[in-house]
Write a protein that holds these residues in place. Structure first.
Motif, short mmCIF file in Angstrom:
data_model
loop_
_atom_site.label_atom_id
_atom_site.label_comp_id
_atom_site.label_asym_id
_atom_site.label_seq_id
_atom_site.Cartn_x
_atom_site.Cartn_y
_atom_site.Cartn_z
N ARG A 65 26.04 -65.26 38.27
CA ARG A 65 26.12 -63.83 37.96
C ARG A 65 25.77 -62.99 39.18
O ARG A 65 26.41 -61.96 39.45
CB ARG A 65 25.18 -63.50 36.80
N SER A 66 24.76 -63.41 39.91
CA SER A 66 24.35 -62.70 41.11
C SER A 66 25.49 -62.63 42.12
O SER A 66 25.78 -61.56 42.67
CB SER A 66 23.13 -63.38 41.73
N LEU A 67 26.14 -63.75 42.36
CA LEU A 67 27.20 -63.81 43.37
C LEU A 67 28.40 -62.95 42.99
O LEU A 67 28.95 -62.23 43.83
CB LEU A 67 27.63 -65.26 43.59
N TYR A 68 28.81 -63.02 41.74
CA TYR A 68 29.98 -62.23 41.33
C TYR A 68 29.65 -60.75 41.20
O TYR A 68 30.44 -59.89 41.60
CB TYR A 68 30.55 -62.77 40.01
N THR A 86 24.41 -62.21 51.98
CA THR A 86 23.08 -62.82 51.95
C THR A 86 22.92 -63.73 50.73
O THR A 86 22.38 -64.83 50.83
CB THR A 86 22.00 -61.73 51.94
N ALA A 87 23.40 -63.26 49.58
CA ALA A 87 23.31 -64.07 48.36
C ALA A 87 24.07 -65.38 48.51
O ALA A 87 23.59 -66.45 48.10
CB ALA A 87 23.84 -63.28 47.17
N ASP A 92 22.92 -71.28 48.34
CA ASP A 92 23.39 -72.64 48.59
C ASP A 92 22.56 -73.24 49.72
O ASP A 92 22.54 -72.73 50.84
CB ASP A 92 24.87 -72.59 48.98
N LYS A 93 21.86 -74.35 49.44
CA LYS A 93 20.96 -74.93 50.43
C LYS A 93 21.71 -75.41 51.68
O LYS A 93 21.15 -75.40 52.77
CB LYS A 93 20.16 -76.07 49.81
N ASN A 255 14.93 -67.34 50.21
CA ASN A 255 15.32 -67.02 48.84
C ASN A 255 15.76 -65.57 48.72
O ASN A 255 15.10 -64.67 49.25
CB ASN A 255 14.15 -67.26 47.89
N HIS A 256 16.86 -65.33 47.98
CA HIS A 256 17.42 -63.97 47.93
C HIS A 256 17.07 -63.18 46.68
O HIS A 256 17.08 -61.95 46.72
CB HIS A 256 18.94 -64.00 48.11
N THR A 257 16.79 -63.81 45.55
CA THR A 257 16.29 -63.07 44.39
C THR A 257 14.83 -63.49 44.20
O THR A 257 14.47 -64.13 43.22
CB THR A 257 17.12 -63.33 43.11
N VAL A 258 14.04 -63.11 45.16
CA VAL A 258 12.68 -63.62 45.28
C VAL A 258 11.76 -63.06 44.20
O VAL A 258 11.79 -61.86 43.90
CB VAL A 258 12.13 -63.34 46.70
#
Length: 293
Positions: A65-68, A86-87, A92-93, A255-258
């Motif tokens: 959901r975050s990416l889209y 950034t997301a 993705d590691k 991490n982007h949604t920290v």
């Protein structure tokens, strides 16, 4: 500071989101709560719910959901924190590791394989113990410390049968000996807001796994690495995770949604207030860009 209209994109309001919402409202900013589960995204028209937003803060729990959603906001011309770029890197590691390596940020040695056989070879190359991680995931879930060939074979077989293609991307990493703790730094465009150590007897030192937290004072080396790691993934509101080694620090993830509720409890810094200071600056900078001829 001028009053701004900020959208909070979410799927569940946790303590982290409550801290941000309370701070924004106390400053008399207009806040629009956007539940991603109930929102439609039109490929051609901007939804009415997004009218006149100065900035959107992505707090979605689900990576997909975050990416889209961030992709849609950018298509609508609405600034979003964090950016889709950034997301994409942080979610993705593999992309995360590649970005850190390219930027010259010290990070654990990592190999990626696409079959059980080549993954086993990578594991043998590292020796035991080593670590197998999912390419997408958080809170320390589905991570495995591999101590023997038998354990490696069993875990690889299990992952291979899980079905989703991501489980067939085998992300193998060296096991880093650390002093029973790691360091989480919350940063805004590379500027540290606050930092804490997460200590545990378990090899996964994650607050979500019950690690004990305490404030950590960053030295110059750590601050420089936080800035470099942030730049490497595109900047934004980020959680940079470091481990202490004999040679200094290594950055094992950004991490982007920290989440920051544990950090807020561990430090004296007004975490939400400092984050909102930065959000105000971002939103007002975007406004200035729009009115500049």
């Amino acid at each position: 500071m001028a009053r701004v209209k900020i959208g909070i994109l979410y799927s569940r309001i946790r303590k982290d989101e409550k801290l941000l919402l309370n701070e924004l409202r106390e400053r008399d900013h207009e806040v629009v709560k956007i539940d991603v589960r109930k929102q439609e995204f039109d490929v051609g028209e901007v939804p009415e719910a997004f009218a006149n937003l100065d900035l959107v803060v992505d707090r979605c729990l689900a990576t997909s959901r975050s990416l889209y959603a961030t992709k849609f906001f950018e298509a609508y011309g609405i600034p979003v924190v964090n950016s889709n770029e950034t997301a994409e890197v942080c979610a993705d590691k593999v992309k995360n590791s590649l970005a850190l390596e390219k930027a010259g940020v010290p990070t654990p040695a990592t190999k990626v394989a696409f079959t059980k056989e080549t993954a086993m070879e990578a594991i043998e190359d590292f020796g035991y113990p080593c670590v197998l991680k999912p390419v997408v995931g958080s809170w320390g879930r589905l991570m495995a410390k591999i101590d023997s060939p038998d354990a490696a074979e069993a875990i690889l077989e299990h992952k291979a049968t899980l079905g989703h293609y991501e489980h067939k991307v085998f992300y193998v990493q060296e096991f880093v000996e650390k002093p029973g703790r790691d360091i989480r730094v919350l940063a805004t465009d590379g500027e540290p807001v606050a930092a804490m150590v997460r200590s545990s007897d378990h090899w996964i030192t994650n607050a979500a796994k019950g690690a004990e937290t305490d404030v950590f004072e960053l030295d110059d080396e750590a601050e420089e690495l936080v800035q470099k790691a942030s730049d490497a993934v595109g900047g934004g509101l980020l959680g940079v995770d470091l481990m202490e080694t004999e040679d200094g620090y290594t950055v094992h993830e950004v991490n982007h949604t920290v989440e920051f509720k544990a950090l807020d409890e561990a430090v004296e810094t007004d975490v939400a207030g400092t984050v909102v200071d930065w959000l105000e600056t971002k939103a007002n900078a975007e406004n200035e860009l729009e009115v500049t001829p």
